[in-house]
Design an enzyme around this catalytic site. Structure first.
Site, mmCIF file in Angstrom:
data_model
loop_
_atom_site.group_PDB
_atom_site.id
_atom_site.type_symbol
_atom_site.label_atom_id
_atom_site.label_comp_id
_atom_site.label_asym_id
_atom_site.label_seq_id
_atom_site.Cartn_x
_atom_site.Cartn_y
_atom_site.Cartn_z
ATOM 1 N N LYS A 20 -1.019 -36.615 4.611
ATOM 2 C CA LYS A 20 -1.661 -37.690 3.851
ATOM 3 C C LYS A 20 -1.523 -37.427 2.351
ATOM 4 O O LYS A 20 -1.374 -36.275 1.942
ATOM 5 C CB LYS A 20 -3.166 -37.743 4.187
ATOM 6 C CG LYS A 20 -3.498 -38.250 5.573
ATOM 7 C CD LYS A 20 -5.004 -38.303 5.768
ATOM 8 C CE LYS A 20 -5.363 -38.778 7.172
ATOM 9 N NZ LYS A 20 -4.983 -40.161 7.449
ATOM 10 N N ARG B 269 -5.796 -40.576 18.658
ATOM 11 C CA ARG B 269 -5.516 -41.100 19.998
ATOM 12 C C ARG B 269 -4.965 -40.023 20.917
ATOM 13 O O ARG B 269 -5.127 -40.087 22.128
ATOM 14 C CB ARG B 269 -4.582 -42.316 19.887
ATOM 15 C CG ARG B 269 -3.271 -42.015 19.227
ATOM 16 C CD ARG B 269 -2.562 -43.264 18.715
ATOM 17 N NE ARG B 269 -3.075 -43.705 17.416
ATOM 18 C CZ ARG B 269 -2.618 -44.759 16.746
ATOM 19 N NH1 ARG B 269 -1.662 -45.495 17.265
ATOM 20 N NH2 ARG B 269 -3.138 -45.093 15.593
HETATM 21 N N1 BES Z 1 -8.439 -40.545 10.672
HETATM 22 C C1 BES Z 1 -7.371 -41.423 10.371
HETATM 23 C C2 BES Z 1 -7.838 -42.869 10.164
HETATM 24 C C3 BES Z 1 -8.605 -43.125 8.908
HETATM 25 C C4 BES Z 1 -7.958 -43.228 7.698
HETATM 26 C C5 BES Z 1 -9.958 -43.328 8.954
HETATM 27 C C6 BES Z 1 -8.681 -43.479 6.548
HETATM 28 C C7 BES Z 1 -10.671 -43.608 7.814
HETATM 29 C C8 BES Z 1 -10.042 -43.672 6.604
HETATM 30 C C9 BES Z 1 -6.344 -41.431 11.492
HETATM 31 O O1 BES Z 1 -6.174 -40.217 12.116
HETATM 32 C C10 BES Z 1 -5.054 -41.816 10.890
HETATM 33 O O2 BES Z 1 -4.566 -41.076 10.081
HETATM 34 N N2 BES Z 1 -4.537 -42.954 11.284
HETATM 35 C C11 BES Z 1 -3.328 -43.452 10.758
HETATM 36 C C12 BES Z 1 -2.549 -44.076 11.893
HETATM 37 C C13 BES Z 1 -1.146 -44.464 11.517
HETATM 38 C C14 BES Z 1 -0.315 -43.242 11.253
HETATM 39 C C15 BES Z 1 -0.567 -45.268 12.649
HETATM 40 C C16 BES Z 1 -3.659 -44.487 9.683
HETATM 41 O O3 BES Z 1 -4.592 -45.252 9.854
HETATM 42 O O4 BES Z 1 -2.985 -44.484 8.661
HETATM 43 MN MN MN Z 2 -4.751 -39.035 11.151
#
Ligand code: BES
Ligand code: MN
Ligand code: ZN
Length: 519
Positions: A300, A374
């Site tokens: 990230k 997931r």
């Molecule tokens: N924990 C994150 C989702 C999230 C992001 C929650 C920001 C709250 C604030 C999750 O694990 C994630 O990173 N999801 C990705 C999925 C994508 C790679 C398909 C996302 O939402 O960017």
């Molecule tokens: Mn994630």
């Protein structure tokens, strides 16, 4: 803090702070009216000064009100004279709680449960007021050197009701509010703790502590070895990139046969005991417990990454819901399952393109290592079958896309059973912890196709929250299931950064409703 209910004449009460709601045009509701009549129209004379603004939620604090018995009088404006909406009422009790915080009063007497709210009874009003007080009293300072700053003076709040029947109803709402507060506080504390303190091992320890504190909760923890034996290849692929071992935490709450099951029944009446009764199928709550999500190899951006300590808020809400259920002795069975891990980049971490095999046997192509929630949830959902669930509800900070869709006010709910979804939506409305349904369907399932495995762990740029739920749905075909995406609602960013404790109110309200129907 203590919450009590009492019925009696308002004039006879002694208190450090008397709280009454007043309307424009001097229209007074029973408590204020009676007080006014017995104090040479003192309340009306105060209103006439015009110091209390008409806008709903404005407050005016009077010290040593000359005509009254109390040390302070807190007038709360209810706006124009009309029945209040639920949102009005919550605004009003929240304003009251903040005003009380500015005083040194140690106890207060609250007459706000007499205000008419459309379609809500006194139990609801008492519950909401108790929650508003709890919310404003919360602070997280366990990691600060100076802990004394924020300790509120108020130690006791008593709701004054007009008669025994109302007092009884209010008491029920207060009990629910207290239990929900306990659950919210637990969820907030766990969530606010940093990733270096709140690790999967820490969560497991906390779960064991709950098992000790509440006899109705039995905790067990599966270590990585046991998960390997079960074939949880998806979950373990995530924790491989971390030095903290993954944990699969199981908290079984057995409330069937709890004393409260007999509430409202004559002693000795059938039921209320475990004897001769088939074991009730449990509600299984599964909470995403990523104690830190850096994204893994699909790392990230750095800005705001600290907030990914909140990626275990789903897990925290499951802890909170179980605590509230145990406090209320709800006569149903509940199983809390928390798959917990970190998601970090490492030489042994998942790589884009890797294929792993889940406990259910489905192979998964990991196209983005940041879609890890997931991966740990799917194995926990497969494991849930073991408990022969009535329903399974998973709670997860699953997708950033959910924030795009619903912002920070509303959680998303999806699933394979519309009755269950409707019950969750209703519980969200009652508890002011709103959720909104998003659609699912074969067209979205298509997006998860992989050239190399049974399914991919991401579904492309569109409908990210829906395809995430579609992914989970492949593992939940054997039972009634719903999924709550709390990515936008579980915590606040910016100056007020902190966990909200959501969706504990929704979950507990759902469980309370379920227990009522089970009776
Ligand atoms: N924990 C994150 C989702 C999230 C992001 C929650 C920001 C709250 C604030 C999750 O694990 C994630 O990173 N999801 C990705 C999925 C994508 C790679 C398909 C996302 O939402 O960017
Ligand atoms: Mn994630
Ligand atoms: Zn995550």
């Amino acid at each position: 803090m203590q919450f009590l209910v009492k019925n009696g004449d308002i004039e006879k009460q002694r208190t450090a702070c008397l709280i009454i709601g007043v309307y424009e045009e001097n229209k007074l509701y029973p408590a204020a009216k009676s007080l006014n009549a017995n104090s040479r129209r003192y309340i009306q004379s105060l209103l006439k000064t015009g110091d209390l603004k008409v806008a709903l939620g404005q407050t005016l604090l009077i010290h040593k009100p000359i005509e009254l018995n109390c040390e302070r009088l807190l007038l709360v404006s209810c706006g124009k004279d009309k029945s209040l909406s639920e949102a009005d009422y919550r605004k009003l009790v929240t304003a009251t709680a903040s005003a009380l915080k500015t005083t040194a009063a140690k106890d207060a007497l609250c007459c706000l449960t007499e205000l008419p709210v459309k379609e809500r009874d006194i139990a609801w009003k008492a519950q909401q007021a108790t929650q508003a007080m709890g919310n404003l009293q919360y602070s997280f300072d366990q990691l600060k050197s100076d802990k004394k700053k924020d300790i509120p003076s108020l130690k006791k709040l008593t709701y004054l009701t007009a008669n025994q029947t109302e007092a009884k109803q209010a008491k029920q709402g207060v009990d629910e509010g207290i239990a929900i507060n306990a659950g919210i506080n637990e969820a907030k504390d766990l969530s606010n703790l940093p990733g270096n303190v709140c690790t999967p091992t820490y969560l497991a320890k906390r779960a064991r502590a709950l098992g000790k504190k509440y006899p109705a909760i039995k905790t067990s923890v599966l270590e990585e070895k046991a998960m390997e034996k079960l074939g949880m290849g998806a979950l373990l692929s995530v924790s491989r990139g971390s030095r903290q071992p993954a944990k699969l935490i199981v908290m079984e709450y057995e409330g069937q046969g709890c004393p409260s099951a007999a509430r409202g029944r004559k002693p000795g009446a059938a039921d209320g005991s475990n004897k001769n009764k088939k074991k009730q199928k449990p509600v299984v709550l599964v909470g995403k417990g990523l104690t830190f999500d850096a994204g893994g190899i699909s790392i990230k951006p750095s800005a705001g990454m600290d907030e990914m300590k909140y990626d275990m808020c789903g897990a925290a809400s499951v802890f909170g819901a179980l605590i509230a259920a145990a406090e209320l002795k709800l006569p149903i069975n509940i199983v809390g399952i928390v798959p917990s891990s970190e998601n970090l980049p490492d030489g042994d971490a998942n790589k884009p393109g890797d294929v792993v095999t889940s406990m259910a046997g489905h192979t998964i192509e990991i196209l983005n290592t940041d879609a890890e929630g997931r991966l740990i949830l799917c194995d926990a959902l497969t494991y849930s079958k073991k408990f022969d669930p009535d329903v399974v509800v998973d709670v997860a900070t699953l997708t950033g896309a959910c924030i795009v869709a619903l912002g920070h006010h509303t959680s998303a709910v999806l699933g394979n059973d519309n009755l269950l979804i409707q019950s969750l939506l209703d519980a969200g409305e009652t508890s002011a912890d709103r959720a909104w349904q998003l659609p699912m369907g074969d067209e979205y399932q298509e997006q998860l196709k992989s050239n190399f495995a049974d399914l991919a762990n991401i579904g492309g740029p569109g409908a990210g929250s829906i395809t995430a739920a579609c992914f989970l749905s492949r593992f939940t075909e054997d039972y009634r299931w719903a999924h709550l995406d709390i990515a936008g609602t579980a915590w606040k960013s910016g100056a007020a950064k902190g966990a909200t404790g959501r969706p504990v109110p929704l979950l507990v309200q759902y469980l309370i409703n379920k227990a009522k129907n089970a009776r």
